[in-house]
Design a protein around this motif. Structure first.
Motif, PDB file in Angstrom:
ATOM      1  N   PRO A   1       0.826  -1.149   0.029  1.00  0.00           N
ATOM      2  CA  PRO A   1       0.099   0.016  -0.005  1.00  0.00           C
ATOM      3  C   PRO A   1       0.911   1.449   0.143  1.00  0.00           C
ATOM      4  O   PRO A   1       2.007   1.158   0.452  1.00  0.00           O
ATOM      5  N   ARG A   2       0.322   2.446  -0.375  1.00  0.00           N
ATOM      6  CA  ARG A   2       0.966   3.775  -0.276  1.00  0.00           C
ATOM      7  C   ARG A   2       1.613   3.907   0.932  1.00  0.00           C
ATOM      8  O   ARG A   2       2.902   4.221   0.889  1.00  0.00           O
ATOM      9  N   HIS A   3       1.038   3.715   2.036  1.00  0.00           N
ATOM     10  CA  HIS A   3       1.634   3.835   3.192  1.00  0.00           C
ATOM     11  C   HIS A   3       1.752   2.624   3.996  1.00  0.00           C
ATOM     12  O   HIS A   3       0.837   2.097   4.290  1.00  0.00           O
ATOM     13  N   ARG A   4       2.793   2.178   4.832  1.00  0.00           N
ATOM     14  CA  ARG A   4       3.074   1.069   5.434  1.00  0.00           C
ATOM     15  C   ARG A   4       3.101   1.429   7.046  1.00  0.00           C
ATOM     16  O   ARG A   4       3.471   0.476   7.843  1.00  0.00           O
ATOM     17  N   LEU A   5       3.145   2.665   7.396  1.00  0.00           N
ATOM     18  CA  LEU A   5       3.276   3.110   8.931  1.00  0.00           C
ATOM     19  C   LEU A   5       2.156   2.479   9.652  1.00  0.00           C
ATOM     20  O   LEU A   5       0.837   2.080   9.030  1.00  0.00           O
ATOM     21  N   PRO A   6       2.388   2.389  10.805  1.00  0.00           N
ATOM     22  CA  PRO A   6       1.387   1.484  11.899  1.00  0.00           C
ATOM     23  C   PRO A   6       0.044   2.296  11.935  1.00  0.00           C
ATOM     24  O   PRO A   6       0.202   3.448  11.648  1.00  0.00           O
ATOM     25  N   LYS A   7      -0.875   1.450  12.551  1.00  0.00           N
ATOM     26  CA  LYS A   7      -2.290   2.391  12.653  1.00  0.00           C
ATOM     27  C   LYS A   7      -2.225   2.799  13.856  1.00  0.00           C
ATOM     28  O   LYS A   7      -1.952   2.362  15.129  1.00  0.00           O
ATOM     29  N   PHE A   8      -3.078   4.079  13.921  1.00  0.00           N
ATOM     30  CA  PHE A   8      -3.195   4.944  15.172  1.00  0.00           C
ATOM     31  C   PHE A   8      -4.233   4.502  15.804  1.00  0.00           C
ATOM     32  O   PHE A   8      -5.474   4.797  15.001  1.00  0.00           O
ATOM     33  N   ASN A   9      -4.480   3.822  16.937  1.00  0.00           N
ATOM     34  CA  ASN A   9      -5.940   3.564  17.509  1.00  0.00           C
ATOM     35  C   ASN A   9      -6.228   4.605  18.665  1.00  0.00           C
ATOM     36  O   ASN A   9      -5.523   4.841  19.705  1.00  0.00           O
ATOM     37  N   SER A  10      -7.082   5.712  18.162  1.00  0.00           N
ATOM     38  CA  SER A  10      -7.189   6.830  19.040  1.00  0.00           C
ATOM     39  C   SER A  10      -7.960   6.617  20.285  1.00  0.00           C
ATOM     40  O   SER A  10      -7.784   7.455  21.151  1.00  0.00           O
ATOM     41  N   LYS A  11      -8.768   5.376  20.231  1.00  0.00           N
ATOM     42  CA  LYS A  11      -9.659   5.252  21.407  1.00  0.00           C
ATOM     43  C   LYS A  11      -8.313   4.669  22.756  1.00  0.00           C
ATOM     44  O   LYS A  11      -8.778   5.312  23.693  1.00  0.00           O
ATOM     45  N   ILE A  12      -7.520   4.014  22.330  1.00  0.00           N
ATOM     46  CA  ILE A  12      -6.759   3.697  23.372  1.00  0.00           C
ATOM     47  C   ILE A  12      -5.160   4.381  23.274  1.00  0.00           C
ATOM     48  O   ILE A  12      -4.376   4.361  24.210  1.00  0.00           O
ATOM     49  N   ASP A  13      -5.274   5.211  22.235  1.00  0.00           N
ATOM     50  CA  ASP A  13      -3.907   6.243  22.065  1.00  0.00           C
ATOM     51  C   ASP A  13      -2.504   5.153  21.877  1.00  0.00           C
ATOM     52  O   ASP A  13      -1.656   5.434  22.660  1.00  0.00           O
TER      53      ASP A  13
ATOM     54  N   MET B   1      -0.483   2.603  19.104  1.00  0.00           N
ATOM     55  CA  MET B   1      -0.159   2.228  17.618  1.00  0.00           C
ATOM     56  C   MET B   1      -0.408   0.717  17.531  1.00  0.00           C
ATOM     57  O   MET B   1      -0.106   0.089  18.389  1.00  0.00           O
ATOM     58  N   GLU B   2      -0.998   0.332  16.465  1.00  0.00           N
ATOM     59  CA  GLU B   2      -1.118  -1.071  16.028  1.00  0.00           C
ATOM     60  C   GLU B   2      -0.651  -1.321  14.802  1.00  0.00           C
ATOM     61  O   GLU B   2      -0.241  -0.419  13.978  1.00  0.00           O
ATOM     62  N   ILE B   3      -0.472  -2.521  14.546  1.00  0.00           N
ATOM     63  CA  ILE B   3       0.134  -3.004  13.183  1.00  0.00           C
ATOM     64  C   ILE B   3      -0.772  -2.428  12.094  1.00  0.00           C
ATOM     65  O   ILE B   3      -2.035  -2.658  12.159  1.00  0.00           O
ATOM     66  N   SER B   4      -0.314  -2.257  10.991  1.00  0.00           N
ATOM     67  CA  SER B   4      -1.142  -2.071   9.805  1.00  0.00           C
ATOM     68  C   SER B   4      -0.942  -3.068   8.795  1.00  0.00           C
ATOM     69  O   SER B   4       0.061  -4.017   8.960  1.00  0.00           O
ATOM     70  N   THR B   5      -1.931  -3.331   8.053  1.00  0.00           N
ATOM     71  CA  THR B   5      -1.878  -4.816   7.288  1.00  0.00           C
ATOM     72  C   THR B   5      -1.988  -4.653   5.850  1.00  0.00           C
ATOM     73  O   THR B   5      -2.396  -3.497   5.131  1.00  0.00           O
ATOM     74  N   THR B   6      -1.741  -5.685   5.153  1.00  0.00           N
ATOM     75  CA  THR B   6      -1.982  -5.848   3.688  1.00  0.00           C
ATOM     76  C   THR B   6      -2.708  -6.983   3.467  1.00  0.00           C
ATOM     77  O   THR B   6      -2.593  -8.001   4.141  1.00  0.00           O
TER      78      THR B   6
ATOM     79  N   ASP C   1     -11.263 -17.556   3.390  1.00  0.00           N
ATOM     80  CA  ASP C   1     -11.795 -17.641   2.035  1.00  0.00           C
ATOM     81  C   ASP C   1     -10.679 -17.424   0.947  1.00  0.00           C
ATOM     82  O   ASP C   1     -10.958 -16.889  -0.015  1.00  0.00           O
ATOM     83  N   GLY C   2      -9.359 -17.953   1.222  1.00  0.00           N
ATOM     84  CA  GLY C   2      -8.286 -17.810   0.533  1.00  0.00           C
ATOM     85  C   GLY C   2      -7.648 -16.451   0.310  1.00  0.00           C
ATOM     86  O   GLY C   2      -6.532 -16.162  -0.256  1.00  0.00           O
ATOM     87  N   TRP C   3      -8.096 -15.614   1.125  1.00  0.00           N
ATOM     88  CA  TRP C   3      -7.630 -14.197   1.327  1.00  0.00           C
ATOM     89  C   TRP C   3      -6.770 -14.348   2.649  1.00  0.00           C
ATOM     90  O   TRP C   3      -7.005 -14.696   3.418  1.00  0.00           O
ATOM     91  N   VAL C   4      -5.803 -13.681   2.304  1.00  0.00           N
ATOM     92  CA  VAL C   4      -4.388 -13.733   3.700  1.00  0.00           C
ATOM     93  C   VAL C   4      -4.476 -12.233   3.892  1.00  0.00           C
ATOM     94  O   VAL C   4      -4.344 -11.390   3.205  1.00  0.00           O
ATOM     95  N   VAL C   5      -4.309 -12.163   5.455  1.00  0.00           N
ATOM     96  CA  VAL C   5      -4.199 -10.658   5.834  1.00  0.00           C
ATOM     97  C   VAL C   5      -2.919 -10.916   6.755  1.00  0.00           C
ATOM     98  O   VAL C   5      -2.644 -11.795   7.639  1.00  0.00           O
ATOM     99  N   THR C   6      -1.879 -10.011   6.238  1.00  0.00           N
ATOM    100  CA  THR C   6      -0.404 -10.112   6.978  1.00  0.00           C
ATOM    101  C   THR C   6      -0.047  -8.570   7.363  1.00  0.00           C
ATOM    102  O   THR C   6      -0.717  -7.548   6.846  1.00  0.00           O
ATOM    103  N   ASN C   7       0.845  -8.422   8.247  1.00  0.00           N
ATOM    104  CA  ASN C   7       1.238  -7.206   8.651  1.00  0.00           C
ATOM    105  C   ASN C   7       1.989  -6.541   7.518  1.00  0.00           C
ATOM    106  O   ASN C   7       2.541  -7.425   6.716  1.00  0.00           O
ATOM    107  N   ASN C   8       2.121  -5.322   7.389  1.00  0.00           N
ATOM    108  CA  ASN C   8       2.906  -4.669   6.228  1.00  0.00           C
ATOM    109  C   ASN C   8       4.312  -5.012   6.869  1.00  0.00           C
ATOM    110  O   ASN C   8       4.690  -4.983   7.964  1.00  0.00           O
ATOM    111  N   LEU C   9       5.235  -5.365   5.906  1.00  0.00           N
ATOM    112  CA  LEU C   9       6.727  -5.896   6.159  1.00  0.00           C
ATOM    113  C   LEU C   9       7.476  -4.683   6.488  1.00  0.00           C
ATOM    114  O   LEU C   9       8.389  -4.365   5.690  1.00  0.00           O
TER     115      LEU C   9
END
Lengths: 410, 410
Positions: free
Chosen positions: B306-318, B320-325, B355-363
């Protein structure tokens, strides 16, 4: 024996001319690459918010600004690739000219630094006082290298003064101040003789070509190395600037930016200082010196100075006309009154008086030309200004050659 | 006689340490000036459209971008003012170290050129392929000077290979390719280990300090000059970067821009090459090398990037979480399948299948840390990444000192 000497001379000449010829060929290549590069990259400048609106056109298209950074980079890359040509050879012969090589690197460092600071100024729009500070910073490497490498601060005194102060005089620290100020002057002198399409690039090409002619003449003089050195810089500079001129000429498809004026001024200062012909370099700046002196009442706020002093565009007749400033004569200080009266006496300004208010043209060489010639088409105005620049190159050569012998042993 | 030798040694040490101490004092001065300069100038960056929105914050304030150009200029000015200190002295003694002086100027020219091109890239947003081209251009002066000044392209072979190819081998042109690639690698390695506040500057400070420790240790080794030379660059670099870190640390008041990554990478490459310790320099880049290798399946499009691979910000708990592809495993090519299966086997990625789709973290190394530690506060995440960098500096020293003797005569 005679044959031997001949061969030797031929060899020396070959060693001298070979790198110049290579440099010329690389410069021609740089011209063609730069001419094609500019239209390809110019949209990126508009996207980056680097553009101006041409106030002397009926359209209000965005014209990309600061394209000087492109020609500056072309110039630098050409020079980087050229480095091994003159110096690679000496390596094999074992008589490596370290001092010359150091000069070359220091010169490139000052020019590169000026290009960086000039571009930063265009992008960040630094304050007016930085216009004096930035060239001083960029000339630091040059001054430091001059100090480390030569530190010769002795100047030959003109003949008429020799009875008083001797044949030569060591001016010490003042020499560094002089070199720093030369850089500040050259950069700003081009920057203030600007405002019509193609003028910054046009005058720079004339100055560069004047230096080239001077260098070629002096190649057979007693300091050939210094002039060979100057040619290394001036040929690619002229080539890349011609490429810019092609797109900057009326009607301008790109503007050059402060970047270009800084870069050009520093390049001229550098070859003047390291080529040991800084006084001759200044001679090629006669129109700029005149423009600076003529502008000074406004620059030093003796009479009011509007934000823009460029000539006024009359869209009805598609001609440029003088722009004006007005003030109450009685409110000027004493120095302002004297200067403005002198200008009036020598018919150097337009003068309209009504109810104590005076209207004069803004004090720039461009307005002065319009005052004498009447309204002119923009392209013609630039052409006349460039013709003036060429004329004064002729004057400079007369001063440099026949006249200099009055003051110095030539 | 013994007393004489002692005096001589003391003198030599004084000559060696005096410029380093001056450089250190100038660096401390540069730190305080830069720390104050950044807040004063940062609004000009926003006005010039150079800003970013911090995606890991609840506010959407404009954060000024590309402040690396400010610290780069501080660094250059410090170096310009420093030039006369080590070299002015030699001038008086008459044993001027030309080669060293040329190296210094060439190094500064490459760094200055990289700063210019980096800033141009930030402003003009050049294409991705330029990320490889620009450092190559900026390393040209260095390579050209290396060619003119040394042209030594012989490398010592590791002990296990000596039976096959001899004690040393001249790799010729390949050596220049290696040097150019080192510059490209160093500049981009820092650029891709980025995305959380303070990480670019933090890792750079750790690398710079590692080089400083190495240089100080080696000052008493058999190539003291080379390490003295490196310290001249590393001390002001570290000082100006610490000033930037202060404003770039969580919550970032400024961003550093590609300018900073380019400038830093080139500075490290330059001291590594001219200090003759480029392999050791690479050892201090272990986390960057790992991050590059770990990222390569995405960089080379084996799995979607994806264009950005930086981790995801979870504003509820302040936190950072992994971002995925995500992707269909069956649609990967054979190389992609092998790599991703290896990563899965070694538990280097998150793996969810449906269903054949794989979700992994951005590397990226950042996501890998989050994978192992769980959601983290941004400041803590950066701290852990910097701790990893420090840990691997320790590893690097173990490899460099005890282990290197296995492969080389130390």
């Amino acid at each position: 024996m005679a044959a031997d000497v001949d061969t030797d001379t031929t060899n020396n000449l070959e060693i001298m001319y070979f790198p110049i010829v290579i440099n010329l060929l690389m410069s021609i290549g740089a011209y063609f690459i730069t001419v094609r590069l500019i239209p390809g990259i110019k949209d990126k400048f508009i996207k980056a918010n680097l553009f101006g609106i041409d106030m002397s056109k009926t359209t209000s298209d965005k014209v990309p600004e600061s394209l000087g950074v492109v020609t500056g980079c072309s110039f630098l890359i050409t020079m980087f690739l050229f480095i091994p040509i003159p110096f690679g050879n000496s390596l094999i012969n074992g008589d490596f000219p370290h001092a010359e090589f150091v000069e070359l690197l220091a010169a490139l460092l000052s020019i590169c630094c000026m290009l960086l600071l000039g571009f930063a100024d265009d992008v960040l729009d630094l304050r007016w006082r930085h216009k004096l500070l930035l060239p001083t910073i960029a000339s630091l490497p040059l001054l430091m290298v001059y100090y480390v490498n030569f530190n010769s601060t002795t100047i030959v005194t003109p003949k008429p003064l020799r009875e008083l102060i001797g044949y030569s005089i060591d001016i010490g620290l003042l020499y560094y101040v002089y070199m720093g100020m030369l850089a500040v002057f050259c950069t700003n002198a081009i920057n203030i003789l600007a405002g019509v399409n193609g003028l910054e690039t046009g005058q720079s090409v004339v100055i560069a070509m004047s230096i080239i002619i001077f260098n070629v003449v002096e190649l057979s003089g007693n300091l050939p190395k210094a002039h060979q050195f100057s040619l290394y810089f001036m040929l690619p500079y002229t080539a890349t600037t011609l490429a810019l001129l092609k797109h900057n000429w009326y009607p301008s498809k790109v503007f050059v930016g402060d970047t270009f004026c800084y870069f050009s001024g520093m390049t001229f200062a550098v070859v003047g200082i390291l080529g040991h012909f800084s006084k001759t370099t200044l001679l090629f700046f006669i129109p700029q010196v005149f423009n600076f002196l003529y502008s000074s009442p406004q620059l030093f706020k003796l009479i009011p100075c509007p934000r823009h002093r460029l000539p006024k565009f009359n869209s009805k007749i598609d001609r440029m006309e003088i722009s004006t400033t007005n003030f109450k004569y009685s409110e000027l200080n004493i120095l302002g009154k004297i200067v403005i009266s002198l200008f009036r006496m020598f018919k150097l300004i337009k003068w309209q008086e009504k109810d104590g208010w005076v209207v004069t043209n803004n004090l720039t060489l461009i307005n002065l030309v319009l005052l004498y010639c009447g309204p002119l088409h923009e392209a013609k105005l630039t052409s006349i200004l460039i013709a003036i620049q060429i004329f004064f190159t002729g004057v400079a050569f007369v001063i440099r050659y026949p006249l200099a012998s009055v003051f110095y042993d030539v």
